[in-house]
Scaffold this motif. Structure first.
Motif, PDB file in Angstrom:
ATOM      1  N   UNK A   1       8.629 -19.070  57.751  1.00 49.35           N
ATOM      2  CA  UNK A   1       7.960 -18.997  56.441  1.00 49.35           C
ATOM      3  C   UNK A   1       7.667 -17.542  56.078  1.00 49.35           C
ATOM      4  N   UNK A   2       7.817 -17.159  54.813  1.00 44.07           N
ATOM      5  CA  UNK A   2       7.462 -15.774  54.437  1.00 44.07           C
ATOM      6  C   UNK A   2       5.954 -15.564  54.523  1.00 44.07           C
ATOM      7  N   UNK A   3       5.542 -14.287  54.685  1.00 46.82           N
ATOM      8  CA  UNK A   3       4.105 -13.987  54.781  1.00 46.82           C
ATOM      9  C   UNK A   3       3.398 -14.395  53.491  1.00 46.82           C
ATOM     10  N   UNK A   4       2.201 -14.971  53.644  1.00 51.52           N
ATOM     11  CA  UNK A   4       1.434 -15.411  52.473  1.00 51.52           C
ATOM     12  C   UNK A   4       0.868 -14.203  51.739  1.00 51.52           C
ATOM     13  N   UNK A   5       0.699 -14.297  50.411  1.00 53.88           N
ATOM     14  CA  UNK A   5       0.043 -13.184  49.697  1.00 53.88           C
ATOM     15  C   UNK A   5      -1.403 -13.050  50.174  1.00 53.88           C
ATOM     16  N   UNK A   6      -1.965 -11.854  50.006  1.00 55.97           N
ATOM     17  CA  UNK A   6      -3.278 -11.532  50.570  1.00 55.97           C
ATOM     18  C   UNK A   6      -4.377 -12.508  50.128  1.00 55.97           C
ATOM     19  N   UNK A   7      -4.381 -12.880  48.835  1.00 52.68           N
ATOM     20  CA  UNK A   7      -5.470 -13.748  48.357  1.00 52.68           C
ATOM     21  C   UNK A   7      -5.415 -15.131  49.009  1.00 52.68           C
ATOM     22  N   UNK A   8      -4.205 -15.580  49.353  1.00 53.56           N
ATOM     23  CA  UNK A   8      -4.068 -16.891  49.994  1.00 53.56           C
ATOM     24  C   UNK A   8      -4.351 -16.784  51.493  1.00 53.56           C
ATOM     25  N   UNK A   9      -3.798 -15.738  52.127  1.00 54.36           N
ATOM     26  CA  UNK A   9      -4.000 -15.529  53.564  1.00 54.36           C
ATOM     27  C   UNK A   9      -5.477 -15.273  53.851  1.00 54.36           C
ATOM     28  N   UNK A  10      -6.151 -14.559  52.942  1.00 56.23           N
ATOM     29  CA  UNK A  10      -7.564 -14.229  53.127  1.00 56.23           C
ATOM     30  C   UNK A  10      -8.425 -15.467  53.273  1.00 56.23           C
ATOM     31  N   UNK A  11      -8.092 -16.504  52.530  1.00 57.27           N
ATOM     32  CA  UNK A  11      -8.873 -17.752  52.598  1.00 57.27           C
ATOM     33  C   UNK A  11      -8.724 -18.397  53.976  1.00 57.27           C
ATOM     34  N   UNK A  12      -7.500 -18.386  54.510  1.00 58.28           N
ATOM     35  CA  UNK A  12      -7.267 -18.962  55.848  1.00 58.28           C
ATOM     36  C   UNK A  12      -8.006 -18.156  56.916  1.00 58.28           C
ATOM     37  N   UNK A  13      -7.900 -16.824  56.817  1.00 61.30           N
ATOM     38  CA  UNK A  13      -8.558 -15.956  57.815  1.00 61.30           C
ATOM     39  C   UNK A  13     -10.081 -16.154  57.746  1.00 61.30           C
ATOM     40  N   UNK A  14     -10.615 -16.178  56.528  1.00 60.57           N
ATOM     41  CA  UNK A  14     -12.063 -16.371  56.352  1.00 60.57           C
ATOM     42  C   UNK A  14     -12.490 -17.726  56.926  1.00 60.57           C
ATOM     43  N   UNK A  15     -11.674 -18.758  56.686  1.00 54.24           N
ATOM     44  CA  UNK A  15     -11.999 -20.098  57.190  1.00 54.24           C
ATOM     45  C   UNK A  15     -12.034 -20.097  58.719  1.00 54.24           C
ATOM     46  N   UNK A  16     -11.050 -19.453  59.353  1.00 55.47           N
ATOM     47  CA  UNK A  16     -10.987 -19.426  60.821  1.00 55.47           C
ATOM     48  C   UNK A  16     -12.211 -18.724  61.407  1.00 55.47           C
TER      49      UNK A  16
ATOM     50  N   UNK B   1      -1.269 -23.944  59.820  1.00 51.56           N
ATOM     51  CA  UNK B   1      -1.070 -24.328  58.403  1.00 51.56           C
ATOM     52  C   UNK B   1      -0.603 -23.117  57.586  1.00 51.56           C
ATOM     53  N   UNK B   2      -1.235 -21.967  57.873  1.00 50.05           N
ATOM     54  CA  UNK B   2      -0.891 -20.754  57.113  1.00 50.05           C
ATOM     55  C   UNK B   2       0.475 -20.197  57.508  1.00 50.05           C
ATOM     56  N   UNK B   3       0.797 -20.272  58.813  1.00 48.26           N
ATOM     57  CA  UNK B   3       2.034 -19.628  59.290  1.00 48.26           C
ATOM     58  C   UNK B   3       3.238 -20.563  59.284  1.00 48.26           C
ATOM     59  N   UNK B   4       3.010 -21.832  59.636  1.00 43.88           N
ATOM     60  CA  UNK B   4       4.150 -22.758  59.768  1.00 43.88           C
ATOM     61  C   UNK B   4       4.172 -23.815  58.661  1.00 43.88           C
TER      62      UNK B   4
END
Lengths: 232, 55
Positions: free
Chosen positions: B1-16, A101-104
């Motif tokens: 897709x371009x890399x997500x900004x840190x505040x958005x990516x952080x939520x995904x990483x924390x969720x995983x 979801x985050x990457x694609x």
């Protein structure tokens, strides 16, 4: 050294390695130039998937030993390996979906062979438990479950080869001759994470196997005691 | 897709990582409950065997 004394060491090693892996992931491994911070999921998702598939494969090998020797202890170990792999498959699927979801921009891509093949392996082994517990006779249960585990275990490497031969779409191929072209710091972090997942799996495996063996032994003693009481 | 900004990516990483931690802790909690049950059964069996010997 006794077996009981070795278990805490393994658990301690798993905890320390897991802590080290997390430290490396968040404080040592560089931020990926392409995916950014979200690539940190890689150090959890990929080692977990490798260990899980290895667990299914080990379940097949242990089941083959049960069929070869007729010793039900191997069946118990095979059952525990498959049981643990099934449980760990849930975070593999969940973390994969989160990362996708985050990457694609999609939770799941049905046209991607890597994703679908893992789901097939997971669903195949989901049938193992109902089959196993549908049979009451312990000897027949061990034999039938072992045959299923051997066939399922053989499916894992075949599946892996089939995915390798298929056209890659969006999911990257990590296990390649170039190591997925990972720089040194990323590769080290990945290897430590892989070792941590393996130790976590082995710790849980030993504990679960010991618990199931103890429960089975208790049941056997109770049965014998009741039989003796009935005769008396 | 371009890399997500840190505040958005952080939520995904924390969720995983939270999913993994939750599954692991739930499994360990369930297993420790089962171990307690086996221990209780062993204690019961010991009492029953002691009672049998007395008889």
């Amino acid at each position: 050294m006794s077996r009981a004394a070795r278990i805490p060491r393994l658990e301690a090693a798993a905890a320390v390695t897991l802590g080290l892996a997390l430290t490396l992931v968040f404080f040592y491994a560089p931020i990926d130039a392409d995916q950014g911070f979200v690539q940190k999921i890689f150090y959890l998702h990929v080692p977990l998937a490798i260990v899980t598939l290895g667990g299914f494969l080990a379940g097949g090998v242990l089941a083959a030993l049960c069929l070869g020797t007729g010793d039900r202890e191997w069946d118990l170990r095979s059952y525990v390996a498959i049981h643990l792999s099934l449980i760990l498959s849930l975070p593999v699927l969940a973390t994969g979906a989160i990362w996708a979801r985050a990457a694609w921009g999609h939770w799941w891509v049905w046209s991607e062979p890597t994703l679908v093949s893992f789901l097939i392996v997971f669903l195949l082994f989901c049938c193992y438990q109902p089959l196993r517990f549908a049979i009451e006779d312990p000897e027949l249960q061990a034999r039938a479950a072992s045959v299923f585990a051997v066939l399922g275990g053989a499916f894992v490497p075949l599946n892996f080869i089939a995915v390798r031969l298929a056209q890659p779409l969006t999911h990257p191929r990590v296990l390649s001759a170039t190591g997925g072209a990972m720089p040194g710091a990323m590769r080290l972090t990945f290897l430590v994470s892989l070792a941590a997942m393996l130790l976590v799996f082995l710790s849980l495996f030993r504990l679960e196997a010991a618990r199931k063996a103890a429960a089975r032994e208790l049941k056997r003693i109770r049965r014998e005691r009741h039989a003796r009481a009935a005769v008396a | 897709m371009p890399a997500l900004p840190l505040h958005e990516a952080g939520a995904y990483v924390a969720a995983a990582y939270a999913v993994f931690a939750t599954v692991l802790m739930a499994y360990v909690a369930i297993m420790s409950r089962h171990v307690s049950r086996v221990r209780r059964e062993v204690a019961d069996l010991r009492d029953e065997l002691a009672h049998d010997r007395e008889e």
